[in-house]
Design a protein around this motif. Sequence first.
Motif, PDB file in Angstrom:
ATOM      1  N   ARG A   4     -36.833  27.875 -21.501  1.00 22.31           N
ATOM      2  CA  ARG A   4     -37.969  28.583 -22.094  1.00 22.31           C
ATOM      3  C   ARG A   4     -37.492  29.891 -22.715  1.00 22.31           C
ATOM      4  N   VAL A   5     -38.082  30.257 -23.835  1.00 20.86           N
ATOM      5  CA  VAL A   5     -37.784  31.520 -24.507  1.00 20.86           C
ATOM      6  C   VAL A   5     -39.094  32.267 -24.658  1.00 20.86           C
ATOM      7  N   LEU A   6     -39.107  33.531 -24.223  1.00 21.54           N
ATOM      8  CA  LEU A   6     -40.305  34.361 -24.297  1.00 21.54           C
ATOM      9  C   LEU A   6     -40.015  35.616 -25.093  1.00 21.54           C
ATOM     10  N   GLN A   7     -41.059  36.152 -25.736  1.00 19.98           N
ATOM     11  CA  GLN A   7     -40.940  37.394 -26.491  1.00 19.98           C
ATOM     12  C   GLN A   7     -41.766  38.461 -25.797  1.00 19.98           C
ATOM     13  N   GLY A   8     -41.214  39.656 -25.694  1.00 23.34           N
ATOM     14  CA  GLY A   8     -41.943  40.731 -25.035  1.00 23.34           C
ATOM     15  C   GLY A   8     -41.371  42.092 -25.389  1.00 23.34           C
ATOM     16  N   VAL A   9     -41.927  43.115 -24.743  1.00 17.69           N
ATOM     17  CA  VAL A   9     -41.542  44.499 -24.998  1.00 17.69           C
ATOM     18  C   VAL A   9     -40.834  45.043 -23.764  1.00 17.69           C
ATOM     19  N   VAL A  10     -39.711  45.735 -23.973  1.00 18.52           N
ATOM     20  CA  VAL A  10     -38.966  46.332 -22.866  1.00 18.52           C
ATOM     21  C   VAL A  10     -39.760  47.527 -22.343  1.00 18.52           C
ATOM     22  N   ASP A  16     -28.835  49.214 -14.137  1.00 16.89           N
ATOM     23  CA  ASP A  16     -27.627  48.827 -14.841  1.00 16.89           C
ATOM     24  C   ASP A  16     -27.644  47.329 -15.145  1.00 16.89           C
ATOM     25  N   ARG A  17     -27.499  46.973 -16.413  1.00 15.49           N
ATOM     26  CA  ARG A  17     -27.482  45.588 -16.911  1.00 15.49           C
ATOM     27  C   ARG A  17     -28.754  44.812 -16.580  1.00 15.49           C
ATOM     28  N   THR A  18     -29.859  45.502 -16.394  1.00 14.58           N
ATOM     29  CA  THR A  18     -31.142  44.853 -16.133  1.00 14.58           C
ATOM     30  C   THR A  18     -32.218  45.543 -16.950  1.00 14.58           C
ATOM     31  N   ILE A  19     -33.094  44.749 -17.565  1.00 14.91           N
ATOM     32  CA  ILE A  19     -34.256  45.299 -18.252  1.00 14.91           C
ATOM     33  C   ILE A  19     -35.501  44.633 -17.689  1.00 14.91           C
ATOM     34  N   VAL A  20     -36.611  45.332 -17.781  1.00 13.55           N
ATOM     35  CA  VAL A  20     -37.900  44.770 -17.392  1.00 13.55           C
ATOM     36  C   VAL A  20     -38.687  44.562 -18.679  1.00 13.55           C
ATOM     37  N   VAL A  21     -39.120  43.325 -18.905  1.00 16.04           N
ATOM     38  CA  VAL A  21     -39.793  42.951 -20.144  1.00 16.04           C
ATOM     39  C   VAL A  21     -41.224  42.554 -19.840  1.00 16.04           C
ATOM     40  N   LYS A  22     -42.176  43.156 -20.562  1.00 15.52           N
ATOM     41  CA  LYS A  22     -43.590  42.805 -20.410  1.00 15.52           C
ATOM     42  C   LYS A  22     -43.932  41.738 -21.438  1.00 15.52           C
ATOM     43  N   THR A  28     -58.002  31.206 -24.322  1.00 13.72           N
ATOM     44  CA  THR A  28     -59.452  31.223 -24.371  1.00 13.72           C
ATOM     45  C   THR A  28     -60.007  30.868 -22.996  1.00 13.72           C
ATOM     46  N   HIS A  29     -60.917  31.691 -22.508  1.00 12.70           N
ATOM     47  CA  HIS A  29     -61.542  31.429 -21.219  1.00 12.70           C
ATOM     48  C   HIS A  29     -62.346  30.137 -21.318  1.00 12.70           C
ATOM     49  N   PRO A  30     -62.202  29.233 -20.350  1.00 14.00           N
ATOM     50  CA  PRO A  30     -62.862  27.927 -20.478  1.00 14.00           C
ATOM     51  C   PRO A  30     -64.382  27.983 -20.467  1.00 14.00           C
ATOM     52  N   LEU A  31     -64.951  28.936 -19.747  1.00 20.56           N
ATOM     53  CA  LEU A  31     -66.411  29.011 -19.655  1.00 20.56           C
ATOM     54  C   LEU A  31     -66.997  30.001 -20.650  1.00 20.56           C
ATOM     55  N   LEU A  32     -66.405  31.164 -20.762  1.00 19.60           N
ATOM     56  CA  LEU A  32     -66.955  32.227 -21.601  1.00 19.60           C
ATOM     57  C   LEU A  32     -66.535  32.131 -23.064  1.00 19.60           C
ATOM     58  N   LYS A  33     -65.521  31.315 -23.365  1.00 18.93           N
ATOM     59  CA  LYS A  33     -65.005  31.138 -24.728  1.00 18.93           C
ATOM     60  C   LYS A  33     -64.551  32.458 -25.343  1.00 18.93           C
ATOM     61  N   LYS A  34     -64.049  33.337 -24.509  1.00 19.61           N
ATOM     62  CA  LYS A  34     -63.582  34.644 -24.961  1.00 19.61           C
ATOM     63  C   LYS A  34     -62.055  34.681 -24.813  1.00 19.61           C
ATOM     64  N   THR A  35     -61.384  35.351 -25.738  1.00 20.77           N
ATOM     65  CA  THR A  35     -59.936  35.471 -25.651  1.00 20.77           C
ATOM     66  C   THR A  35     -59.563  36.447 -24.550  1.00 20.77           C
ATOM     67  N   VAL A  36     -58.688  35.992 -23.652  1.00 27.11           N
ATOM     68  CA  VAL A  36     -58.274  36.796 -22.508  1.00 27.11           C
ATOM     69  C   VAL A  36     -56.781  37.087 -22.653  1.00 27.11           C
ATOM     70  N   ARG A  37     -56.390  38.334 -22.345  1.00 25.18           N
ATOM     71  CA  ARG A  37     -54.982  38.718 -22.389  1.00 25.18           C
ATOM     72  C   ARG A  37     -54.474  38.903 -20.970  1.00 25.18           C
ATOM     73  N   ARG A  38     -53.340  38.280 -20.660  1.00 22.37           N
ATOM     74  CA  ARG A  38     -52.699  38.438 -19.357  1.00 22.37           C
ATOM     75  C   ARG A  38     -51.258  38.871 -19.607  1.00 22.37           C
ATOM     76  N   THR A  39     -50.776  39.825 -18.820  1.00 22.98           N
ATOM     77  CA  THR A  39     -49.403  40.278 -18.964  1.00 22.98           C
ATOM     78  C   THR A  39     -48.646  40.045 -17.664  1.00 22.98           C
ATOM     79  N   LYS A  40     -47.341  39.872 -17.812  1.00 22.72           N
ATOM     80  CA  LYS A  40     -46.477  39.681 -16.658  1.00 22.72           C
ATOM     81  C   LYS A  40     -45.137  40.318 -16.965  1.00 22.72           C
ATOM     82  N   ASN A  41     -44.527  40.930 -15.958  1.00 25.58           N
ATOM     83  CA  ASN A  41     -43.223  41.556 -16.122  1.00 25.58           C
ATOM     84  C   ASN A  41     -42.123  40.624 -15.635  1.00 25.58           C
TER      85      ASN A  41
END
Length: 80
Positions: A4-10, A16-22, A28-41
């Motif tokens: 898997r390849v992911l794109q994110g912001v440092v 040392d030799r480690t970065i944390v990427v968000k 789309t929420h299945p019931l509300l039909k609204k766009t939801v944003r989720r982030t993970k580090n």
Amino acid sequence: MPKRVLQGVVVSDKQDRTIVVKVERRFTHPLLKKTVRRTKNYHAHDENNSAKVGDIVLIEETRPMSKLKCWALVQPEAQG
């Protein structure tokens, strides 16, 4: 199985030799039909300490390198 390849912001390069990427995903929420944003580090291996805070980068899934690191920096994409 392809890696898997992911794109994110440092968000951190203090280790040392480690970065944390968000990484943000949108869906789309299945019931509300609204766009939801989720982030993970994700902790990623940066061999040359080339990525800086704010950079947009690509990370690729690899073998486990430590307790938290199982991703590696593919390439810095652009300055953020």
